[in-house]
Scaffold this motif. Structure first.
Motif, short mmCIF file in Angstrom:
data_model
loop_
_atom_site.label_atom_id
_atom_site.label_comp_id
_atom_site.label_asym_id
_atom_site.label_seq_id
_atom_site.Cartn_x
_atom_site.Cartn_y
_atom_site.Cartn_z
N LEU A 224 0.63 -1.54 -0.20
CA LEU A 224 0.33 0.23 -0.34
C LEU A 224 0.63 1.65 -0.16
N GLY A 225 2.45 0.94 0.07
CA GLY A 225 2.98 2.47 0.26
C GLY A 225 2.63 2.89 1.55
N GLY A 226 2.26 2.35 2.45
CA GLY A 226 3.37 2.76 3.86
C GLY A 226 4.14 2.54 4.97
N LYS A 227 4.51 3.56 5.62
CA LYS A 227 5.61 4.01 5.73
C LYS A 227 5.27 2.61 7.30
N PRO A 228 6.27 1.68 7.64
CA PRO A 228 6.51 0.31 8.46
C PRO A 228 5.94 0.99 10.00
N LEU A 229 5.23 0.60 10.75
CA LEU A 229 4.91 0.45 12.10
C LEU A 229 6.09 -0.33 13.10
N ILE A 230 5.94 0.06 13.96
CA ILE A 230 6.70 -0.94 14.28
C ILE A 230 5.87 -1.34 15.99
N PHE A 231 6.34 -2.85 15.78
CA PHE A 231 4.80 -3.65 16.19
C PHE A 231 5.29 -3.99 17.71
N ARG A 232 4.43 -4.91 19.09
CA ARG A 232 5.33 -4.59 20.12
C ARG A 232 4.36 -5.99 20.70
N HIS A 233 4.84 -7.05 21.15
CA HIS A 233 4.13 -8.22 21.65
C HIS A 233 4.05 -7.78 23.53
N VAL A 234 2.44 -8.26 23.73
CA VAL A 234 2.83 -8.25 25.46
C VAL A 234 3.09 -10.34 25.21
N PRO A 235 3.27 -11.11 26.28
CA PRO A 235 3.58 -12.35 26.84
C PRO A 235 2.36 -12.42 27.21
N LEU A 236 1.32 -14.04 27.10
CA LEU A 236 0.55 -13.93 27.60
C LEU A 236 0.47 -14.44 28.62
N LEU A 237 -1.00 -14.51 29.19
CA LEU A 237 -1.33 -14.94 30.25
C LEU A 237 -1.75 -16.51 29.97
N TYR A 238 -1.70 -17.45 30.81
CA TYR A 238 -2.26 -18.75 30.34
C TYR A 238 -3.10 -18.89 31.94
N ASN A 239 -3.50 -19.93 31.67
CA ASN A 239 -4.85 -21.20 32.85
C ASN A 239 -3.72 -21.62 33.20
#
Ligand code: GLU
Length: 306
Positions: A224-239
């Motif tokens: 799409l010709g867009g500017k790349p973003l920053i992606f960050r990920h938060v750890p999951l919580l488990y049962n």
């Protein structure tokens, strides 16, 4: 689909209801699907995402990813809003509903078609399952239909799915991702990326379970010709049994905390201490937690997996 080869007018600055946001500031978002009440894992991700935006003196948008209508649950949107506000996680501007933005996604799809960047794919579930096995459970579409010039129309009552011809460097990380599904629904990859670009999101903070979609999103951004973003990920919580929390299964959410008499500062303390960003047993509001934050790398390192 429309006929314009160009992206919709003001594509990169489209904001709902003429709402003016500050330009050039950090802008984050939280984008739940309304498939049920948020569970503690979702709330922890929302908290980190909100902290990032507020710490950076930026804006935080709330977007409801409600395109997959059969999965939507009545009352889920109200419960999402109520829970975030109860925790003190306030958002900027109006609620953004993907279901009200279908025209934008369709015109983007149409422009990609005119640019010869997408193609129809008729692979069946069985075909796809076979290539998953061949790839040792990690699905990368092998490009079977890319050069077949298949018809775009409905056939046997089904649409083709529409796939993006991703740039070569994405061939081994995500392959040609689906932008419109074979049931005719706009796919997550397309709607999400269009929204991040339209809404001027500078950083996406989401759960670790979505880390694998990042390359697909980068491929769509590039197309799409867009500017790349920053992606960050938060750890999951488990049962306790090691399974993932799930909204649809009604995993533990705020209601169960409230029924134990917990107040918002107890829950914020619980969520923040589960990431080791405050000591166990801390009791503090979201605003107090924010005021304790520093640039200190250790803090953010603990909040993110990457
Ligand atoms: N709507 C997606 C979900 O609730 C998340 C989308 C995203 O953060 O990109 O799982």
């Amino acid at each position: 689909m429309g006929t314009s080869k160009d992206l919709p007018e003001k594509f990169f600055s489209f904001l709902p209801d003429g709402q003016a946001f500050r330009s050039d500031c950090y802008r984050g978002r939280f984008a739940p699907s309304p498939t049920g009440p948020l569970h503690l894992g979702n709330l922890r991700t929302a908290l980190v995402s909100w902290l990032r935006a507020r710490f950076n003196k930026g804006e935080w948008l709330l977007r409801i990813d409600d395109l997959d209508t059969p999965r939507n649950r009545q009352g889920a949107i109200e419960s999402i809003e109520r829970d975030l506000l109860w925790l003190g996680l306030d958002w900027d501007g109006p609620l953004i509903m993907q279901s009200q933005r279908r025209e934008i996604y369709r015109s983007v799809l149409s422009s990609l078609k005119l640019q010869n960047k997408i193609y129809p794919c008729r692979c069946t579930r069985k075909d796809l399952a076979e290539s998953v096995r061949a790839n040792k459970d990690c699905f990368i579409y092998p490009g079977t239909c890319r050069d077949l010039k298949l018809p775009w129309c409905i056939n046997d009552g089904r649409f083709p799915s529409l796939r993006l011809k991703v740039a070569r460097r994405f061939a081994n990380s995500c392959g040609d991702v689906v932008l419109r599904r074979s049931d005719g629904f706009i796919a997550y990859h397309l709607a999400t990326v269009v929204d991040e670009l339209c809404l001027g999101i500078s950083e996406v903070v989401r759960g670790e379970d979505l880390a694998h979609v990042m390359d697909g999103h980068l491929a769509v951004i590039e197309a799409l010709g867009g500017k790349p973003l920053i992606f960050r990920h938060v750890p999951l919580l488990y049962n306790k049994d090691g399974t993932k929390l799930s909204k649809r299964d009604g995993s533990r959410g705020l209601q169960s905390c409230q029924s134990l008499g917990m107040k918002a500062p107890n829950v914020i303390g619980l969520l923040a201490s589960s990431l080791n960003i405050v000591p166990k047993g801390s009791v503090l509001s979201a605003a107090e937690l924010l005021s304790h934050l520093t640039e200190h790398a250790t803090f953010w390192k603990r909040a993110f997996c990457d």
